[in-house]
Scaffold this active site. Sequence first.
Site, short mmCIF file in Angstrom:
data_model
loop_
_atom_site.label_atom_id
_atom_site.label_comp_id
_atom_site.label_asym_id
_atom_site.label_seq_id
_atom_site.Cartn_x
_atom_site.Cartn_y
_atom_site.Cartn_z
CE1 TYR A 186 -3.46 -2.82 0.87
CE2 TYR A 186 -1.81 -3.37 2.63
CZ TYR A 186 -2.94 -3.65 1.79
OH TYR A 186 -3.62 -5.01 1.88
CG ASP A 223 -10.88 -15.15 6.48
OD1 ASP A 223 -9.75 -15.51 6.81
OD2 ASP A 223 -10.61 -14.07 5.61
CE LYS A 253 -2.80 -11.64 8.04
NZ LYS A 253 -3.92 -11.58 7.44
CE1 TYR A 267 -7.69 -6.40 3.41
CE2 TYR A 267 -6.76 -8.48 4.59
CZ TYR A 267 -6.89 -7.53 3.42
OH TYR A 267 -5.61 -7.62 2.57
C1 LIG Z 1 -4.38 -11.21 6.06
C2 LIG Z 1 -5.81 -11.67 5.74
C3 LIG Z 1 -6.17 -12.34 4.77
C4 LIG Z 1 -5.30 -12.19 3.25
O1 LIG Z 1 -4.21 -13.00 3.35
P1 LIG Z 1 -3.02 -12.80 2.59
O2 LIG Z 1 -2.02 -13.98 2.70
O3 LIG Z 1 -2.31 -11.44 2.78
O4 LIG Z 1 -3.47 -12.78 1.08
C5 LIG Z 1 -7.48 -12.78 4.57
N1 LIG Z 1 -8.34 -12.74 5.35
C6 LIG Z 1 -7.88 -12.34 6.77
C7 LIG Z 1 -8.96 -12.34 7.84
C8 LIG Z 1 -6.60 -11.77 7.07
O5 LIG Z 1 -6.49 -11.39 8.24
#
Ligand SMILES: *Cc1c(COP(=O)(O)O)cnc(C)c1O
Length: 457
Positions: free
Chosen positions: A26, A265, A294, A164
């Site tokens: 960004y 997620d 992550k 997000y």
């Molecule tokens: C970081 C994140 C993503 C995206 O993961 P990337 O490896 O950066 O593509 C998707 N969902 C959540 C909740 C996240 O924290």
Amino acid sequence: MNSDNLPQLTTEIDFEFDQQHIWHPYTSMTLPVSVTGVTSAKGCELTLSNGDTVIDGTSSWWACVHGYHHPDIIEAMQTQLSTLSHVMFGGLTHAPAINVCKRLVDVTSANLTKVFLADSGSISVEVAIKMAIQYWQGKQHVQVGGQQVRTQNKQRILTVKGGYHGDTFATMSICDPDNGMHTMFGDTLIKQLFAPTPTSAFGDTVSAQDTQALEAILQNHHQDIAAFIIEPIMQGAGGMHFYSAEYLKAVRALCDKYQVLLILDEIATGFGRTGKLFAYEHAGIEADILCLGKALTGGYISLAATMCTDEVALGISQSPAGVFMHGPTFMANPLACAAAEASIALLQKGNWQQQVNAIAQQMQQELEPARQFARVKDVRVLGAVGVIEMECAINISALQQAFIELGVWIRPFGHVIYITPPYIITSKQLTALTQAMKTIIKNMTIEQAAGNTHSNG
Ligand SMILES: *Cc1c(COP(=O)(O)O)cnc(C)c1O
């Protein structure tokens, strides 16, 4: 390995080249922000190119839960590297993939039996959305409220505001519509459905208002909705907001009632961060599709996973395509799988839960006094996540340098200054982090407060 054979470490940082040629998350190439050089990392400390060390309060964006250079993960990766660093996954398989998938099936809820290995979190969410759409193509009809509903149009995604889920096109379409990238990419984004952000706080019961708002949308649009997606318990990059476990329970019940798949997620919350191995455990529910990323590899290399139930897998097989239509070049990269297996093994045999509980307790105690400082809107802690929310946006680059001068690596965004330290952090190191947060906020100048809300990274 004989130390004579070790390659020369590169510690020289060509900042000039970096500024002129390399994009950071960004950022602009014409108005570059300053970046700090890092040469190595061990435990909870980063060594900077000027020789200073800083205590890491970020775990490199939630990922590095065991700290840097953990001997178990390094050894697993070195062994893997010396036998098979990569091979295609089309028509071939290997032990690192099988071993990590066995562990994933083992540690997640019993209904999640199938694993798709992807390269990054955003891709795992893309995969989840594709799974949901293909699943409904494999069905013909479902019963909702005693009525038969054709499933052919179930292709839209329902989510809540303030979320997000990634930076690719399908994931941008389900990020917060006001603070996400909707205005920048306008018509190219798929139009999804948004329920209000749950207002019921973590630890509280769920308000009827929250569930009614969600049910109203499901009632009107379930024929078009393939899945509801949400970050369980904690909305991360959308503002570090913790919500009621009972809301999540209600979500599960409503998804069942209206025949909508539930995608959780857990990319940020997974692997212990909120005090449970997975945040959905706070609500005692199960997902139909689960996204992981992550901390999956302990933060050593990129890997993500999308898990689903037998039922979802069966639906996909009955779709016209007959197969699940996704297959990345670096799918199930053995080196990444070896790191992930070692990281999950560490969690399974370790005392992460005591570590996270101790971090939570200490942060609660040490951050709470910040509530009385000027411009502080809220202080909250859940698991190994400590948040101070400000009333105003923050100027990240102005604060960044000040944090480094205090010997810590903390990266605020939007209105929040937060820490997500490695679970192995010592009590003394943690105090250094919370102390730095309080010092910065107490002495915050108008210039540091006047920030740019669009700088996420
Ligand atoms: C970081 C994140 C993503 C995206 O993961 P990337 O490896 O950066 O593509 C998707 N969902 C959540 C909740 C996240 O924290």
